[in-house]
Write a protein that holds these residues in place. Structure first.
Motif: not given
Length: 311
Positions: A219-223, A225-228, A254
């Motif tokens: 979940e931290t990884t996804a956030r 990546r969403q933030n660049g 990945d």
């Protein structure tokens, strides 16, 4: 649950009823290097066998623990691709190569007992009172399995090889019994579960929390990546949470996932183009063209995954 919810005999189908004698330990002659079974290709041998430096206790100092059982199970995963006799010979040869003679002899004796025990599990699974996935059946299955093991291993060996799994399963069954007890109020259920939480050994608590730690990490990884965040920033976060080796494995996953998604997108675009080009053709022609496209781009195993991506 570590063992019983999966069913005792699932992994025993290929060697059901095959006799497994338990002779005295003895060295196995050298054999030609076997081809690696498909189930083991690209994997590392599981189970870290250990020997105490001073050679104690009895058995040449062999540490009898879950790692030794994992070593046995890793090789037994090839059942169905190789005969049980061939697997046993390979394991014994590996033990001779890895261990001093006294420890290897003891390990080979435990291997023979383990094979006999797993074969006996097939008969245990046929008992009517163990059928199903109800709480009573699960507890009876665990008790039956423990009683059966006592016929093959002493108390120290049982605790070493199976102690953690037994504790994990017993904890899970106890939680199911509380959750499904209709005579208890919600408050009483919460109190019962809290008592089990408090009584948990640290290793059980870690095993329970580990899957959620992975979920939170992703979940931290996804956030990020969403933030660049860059791949390097994600790697450093994962390495801090676990270790560099785990971070590298996740990074490789990945890359594999990204490559798979790119192949799927290319396939779907080509599929749509093909279906438009053959829109006026009879259905058998369209289906044949689609099958040819899939076969040209994916292996048979990969083709079975395509249904999840079809529009």
């Amino acid at each position: 649950m570590a063992v019983i919810l999966l069913g005792i005999a699932v992994s025993l189908v290929a060697w059901n009823r095959e006799p497994v004698p338990v002779p005295a330990s003895g060295a196995v002659g050298a054999t030609a290097a076997p081809a690696t079974p498909r189930t083991m290709q690209g994997t590392d041998t599981d189970g870290q066998i250990q020997v105490l430096a001073d050679g104690t206790p009895a058995g040449g100092g062999l540490v009898v623990d879950a790692e030794l059982r994992k070593f046995f199970d890793y090789h037994l995963s090839a059942v169905g691709e190789k005969s049980l006799d061939a697997i046993r010979a390979e394991v014994e040869q590996a033990l001779d190569q890895r261990l001093p003679s006294a420890a290897a002899a003891y390990a080979k004796r435990l291997l023979a007992l383990y094979l006999a025990f797993k074969t006996a599990l097939v008969d245990l699974e046929q008992r009517p009172e163990l059928a199903g996935h109800g709480v009573a059946a699960l507890r009876a299955r665990l008790v039956g399995m423990q009683q059966l093991r006592a016929r093959y291993f002493d108390e120290r060996e049982v605790q070493g090889m199976f102690g953690f799994d037994d504790a994990y399963d017993l904890d899970a069954i106890s939680r199911m019994e509380i959750s499904q007890d209709k005579t208890l109020s919600d408050t009483q259920k919460q109190q019962g579960l809290a008592a089990l939480d408090a009584a948990r050994a640290p290793e059980l608590r870690d095993a329970h929390d580990a899957p959620m730690a992975v979920v939170r990490l992703e979940e931290t990884t996804a956030r990020m990546r969403q933030n660049g965040a860059s791949d390097d920033e994600v790697y450093r976060m994962r390495a801090a949470a676990f270790d560099p080796q785990a971070a590298s494995r996740l990074a490789e996953l990945d890359r594999e996932e990204a490559a798979w998604k790119a192949r799927i997108q290319a396939y779907l675009a080509e599929r749509d183009r093909l279906l438009r080009a053959n829109a006026r053709e009879p259905e058998p022609v369209r289906l044949a063209a689609l099958a040819a496209l899939q076969e040209s781009q994916f292996t048979p195993d990969e083709q079975r995954r395509l249904a999840a991506y079809e529009r």
